[in-house]
Design an enzyme around this catalytic site. Structure first.
Site, short mmCIF file in Angstrom:
data_model
loop_
_atom_site.label_atom_id
_atom_site.label_comp_id
_atom_site.label_asym_id
_atom_site.label_seq_id
_atom_site.Cartn_x
_atom_site.Cartn_y
_atom_site.Cartn_z
N ASP A 272 0.82 -1.22 0.00
CA ASP A 272 0.00 0.00 0.00
C ASP A 272 0.85 1.27 0.00
OD1 ASP A 272 0.98 -0.28 2.52
OD2 ASP A 272 -0.93 0.05 3.55
N HIS B 197 24.51 3.11 -17.26
CA HIS B 197 23.33 3.39 -16.43
C HIS B 197 23.49 2.82 -15.02
CE1 HIS B 197 20.68 4.00 -20.25
NE2 HIS B 197 21.39 5.06 -19.93
N ASP C 19 26.71 11.31 -12.10
CA ASP C 19 25.77 11.88 -13.06
C ASP C 19 24.48 12.07 -12.29
OD1 ASP C 19 23.90 12.42 -15.03
OD2 ASP C 19 24.62 10.88 -16.41
N ASP D 220 20.90 18.08 -15.35
CA ASP D 220 21.55 16.80 -15.69
C ASP D 220 23.05 17.07 -15.82
OD1 ASP D 220 22.22 14.33 -16.67
OD2 ASP D 220 21.13 14.51 -18.56
N HIS E 53 27.82 6.49 -26.81
CA HIS E 53 26.55 7.22 -26.73
C HIS E 53 26.66 8.55 -27.45
CE1 HIS E 53 28.06 9.94 -23.55
NE2 HIS E 53 28.54 8.88 -22.92
N HIS F 276 21.23 15.48 -25.54
CA HIS F 276 19.79 15.26 -25.73
C HIS F 276 19.09 16.52 -25.27
CE1 HIS F 276 19.65 14.61 -21.34
NE2 HIS F 276 20.72 13.86 -21.49
N HIS G 69 15.29 13.41 -20.52
CA HIS G 69 15.42 13.23 -21.97
C HIS G 69 14.15 13.85 -22.54
CE1 HIS G 69 18.21 9.55 -21.12
NE2 HIS G 69 18.82 10.70 -20.97
N GLU H 98 27.60 16.18 -23.39
CA GLU H 98 28.11 15.17 -22.46
C GLU H 98 28.98 14.10 -23.10
OE1 GLU H 98 25.13 12.37 -21.02
OE2 GLU H 98 23.57 13.62 -21.87
N TYR I 27 35.04 5.44 -22.06
CA TYR I 27 34.84 4.32 -21.13
C TYR I 27 35.75 3.19 -21.58
CZ TYR I 27 30.81 7.34 -20.84
OH TYR I 27 30.01 8.45 -20.74
N ARG J 254 32.95 10.95 -17.91
CA ARG J 254 31.98 11.74 -18.67
C ARG J 254 31.95 13.14 -18.06
NH1 ARG J 254 28.24 8.42 -18.64
NH2 ARG J 254 26.84 9.06 -16.97
N GLU K 137 29.41 16.43 -18.29
CA GLU K 137 28.10 16.80 -18.84
C GLU K 137 27.64 18.14 -18.31
OE1 GLU K 137 24.89 14.12 -17.76
OE2 GLU K 137 23.67 14.89 -19.42
N1 GLY Z 1 21.52 11.28 -16.80
C1 GLY Z 1 21.03 10.77 -18.00
C2 GLY Z 1 21.78 11.26 -19.14
O1 GLY Z 1 22.83 11.86 -18.99
O2 GLY Z 1 21.34 11.15 -20.26
MN MN Z 2 22.27 13.63 -20.07
MN MN Z 3 23.39 12.73 -17.15
#
Ligand code: GLY
Ligand code: MN
Ligand code: MN
Length: 468
Positions: free
Chosen positions: A43, A250, A267, A278, A361, A365, A372, A415, A419, A436, A438
């Site tokens: 619940d 991720h 991140d 982000d 990647h 975005h 996103h 970003e 890796y 990374r 970003e």
């Molecule tokens: N934190 C998700 C991305 O960087 O796309």
């Molecule tokens: Mn991002």
């Molecule tokens: Mn991110």
């Protein structure tokens, strides 16, 4: 979502609804449900967050609500009725009587009346607009209303002839952020930047004191700083990745030890009044980059500088990605991550996508209410222009369409990363390094405004603040 921190005049939402009404045409009708409450277990529910489209058009944060906008510009909210007993347990409800004044809509009714009202509201409209493939069960519910209307055609009812995707016009509106949205995103970026600094400093301080540091210690710092400044929640699951975990794109903050001599990739960004930030930073756990860590860090940073320089109104969405790939690919050749004898020249590395082994990647975005965010990535004025090519890595046929032309007020992340998973031929000194960097950029006429730079990116500046 709890009530937003910043009072917004209802005229802002009314302007957005008027613009949407204009886009759906005088005889259209738009139906926008908010998000359902989500059960977590037994619940206990997840913290409630309204649907982004619904909130964008209403500023209303209660669940079980709908917004109906007709092409003549009239808006009706269907919301939970007042109920003293439920309000004692679950909290205040605005209720239909108070909603028109509070939300600036023309009318409000109880959600329980929606099914009874909708067939008549659809009667005589040329198109019914709703977000496609967004709310499970919505299509069936609308079909039910249309079916009731059709059952009465002998009595003179007129069914809409078209069902249209409301995401089309709404995504276009949300893609360009107005002054209010930009201001919120600056604030969200500032709060998140402070949180990153706090996590970096805690890591160095605890290691200097000989204490055991785990990923969750740093995650707790982020959350503390977000909430302390009124953010409702993280905009997405924070990634706090120590050492080799940074190579898992991720990865989520967990329990792994943060070790002296390793890097930490964070991140994380807060959500403030419905808007996301982000940010990613990669820092040495103890406050000092090793030689190989700094080498790759400077490479990713140089690629980010190139991407930032390529971000301005009039450029294509893909320009920052292409700029960063060029720098990263050259660096991979220079540092021996890629063997020139095997992969050839810089141009070969790019054409064959050999860099994909270490950079898999895209460089950014859209960012907005959703991390996103919505908004098309192809240029609407060039729809129809399409070319086909075979992807060098997968052999699949890819349809290339001209990328979106950036306009002032669009917001995107920048970003790039690298890796390095251990593999034959990959220099050992770089094994398990994941980096990374970003930042969040508002596009301007001449470049972009980075709203996340309250936390530095230069390696020296990061080391300096971790000494502090
Ligand atoms: N934190 C998700 C991305 O960087 O796309
Ligand atoms: Mn991002
Ligand atoms: Mn991110």
């Amino acid at each position: 979502m709890t009530q937003p921190n910043i009072a917004v005049p209802t005229t802002l939402y009314a302007q957005r609804r008027a613009e949407l009404a204009r886009r759906i045409g005088p005889h259209g009708v738009a139906i926008i449900p908010t998000a359902p409450e989500q059960q977590r277990n037994r619940d206990a529910d997840f913290m409630y967050r309204p649907d982004s489209y619904f909130y964008y058009l209403s500023g209303f944060t209660e669940p079980k609500a709908w917004l109906v906008i007709t092409g003549d510009g009239r808006s009706t909210v269907y919301c939970q009725p007042k109920d003293l007993e439920r309000e004692i347990w679950d909290g205040y409800r605005l209720g239909p009587d108070a909603a028109p004044a509070a939300l600036g809509v023309e009318a409000a009714l109880s959600s329980s009346e929606l099914d009874a009202h909708m067939p008549a509201l659809l009667d005589g409209r040329d198109a019914v607009w709703y977000p496609f493939a967004t709310h499970p069960g919505l299509e069936a519910r609308i079909d039910g209303w249309l079916g009731q209307l059709r059952a009465r055609v002998r009595y003179g009812t007129l069914c809409p002839e078209q069902q249209r995707d409301l995401c089309g016009p709404l995504d276009e509106m949300r893609l360009v952020k107005d002054a209010h949205e930009q201001d919120l995103m600056r604030r969200a970026g500032q709060i998140s930047a402070g949180a990153h600094i706090r996590a970096m400093q805690l890591s160095a301080r605890m290691l200097r004191a000989g204490q055991e540091v785990r990923e969750y210690h740093l995650d707790a710092e982020l959350l503390h700083e977000f909430r302390r400044h009124g953010s409702q929640a993280p905009a997405y699951g924070s990634i706090v990745a120590a050492g080799a975990n940074a190579c898992v794109l991720h990865y989520r903050a967990d329990t792994a030890p943060v070790r002296d001599g390793e890097l930490v990739l964070i991140d994380a960004g807060c959500e403030l009044d419905g808007y996301a930030s982000d940010i990613t930073r990669t820092f040495p756990a103890n406050g000092k980059y090793t030689g190989p860590q700094r080498t790759l860090y400077e490479l990713v940073l140089a690629s980010q500088h190139a991407a930032v320089a390529a971000t301005r109104a009039g450029a294509r969405f893909t320009d920052p990605h292409e700029a960063s790939v060029k720098v990263l690919a050259q660096g991979m050749l220079d540092e021996g991550l890629l063997d020139k004898n095997k992969v050839g020249t810089l141009q070969d590395v790019i054409e064959q996508r050999a860099y994909f082994q270490f950079y898999m990647h895209r460089t950014g975005h859209w960012l907005g209410m959703d991390v996103h965010d919505c908004g098309g990535y192809t240029e609407p004025s060039e729809i129809g222009t399409v070319s086909e090519r075979k992807d060098a890595l997968t052999g699949q046929t890819i349809k290339d369409r001209p990328a979106r032309i950036l306009r002032e007020g669009m917001v995107l992340t920048i970003e790039p990363g690298i890796y390095v998973r251990p593999a034959p031929g990959v220099p050992e000194q770089f094994h398990n390094i994941g980096i990374r960097i970003e930042d969040d950029a508002i596009v301007t006429a001449t470049g972009c405004e980075l709203v996340s730079r309250g936390v530095p990116v230069e390696a020296d500046a990061i080391e300096a603040l971790m000494r502090a």
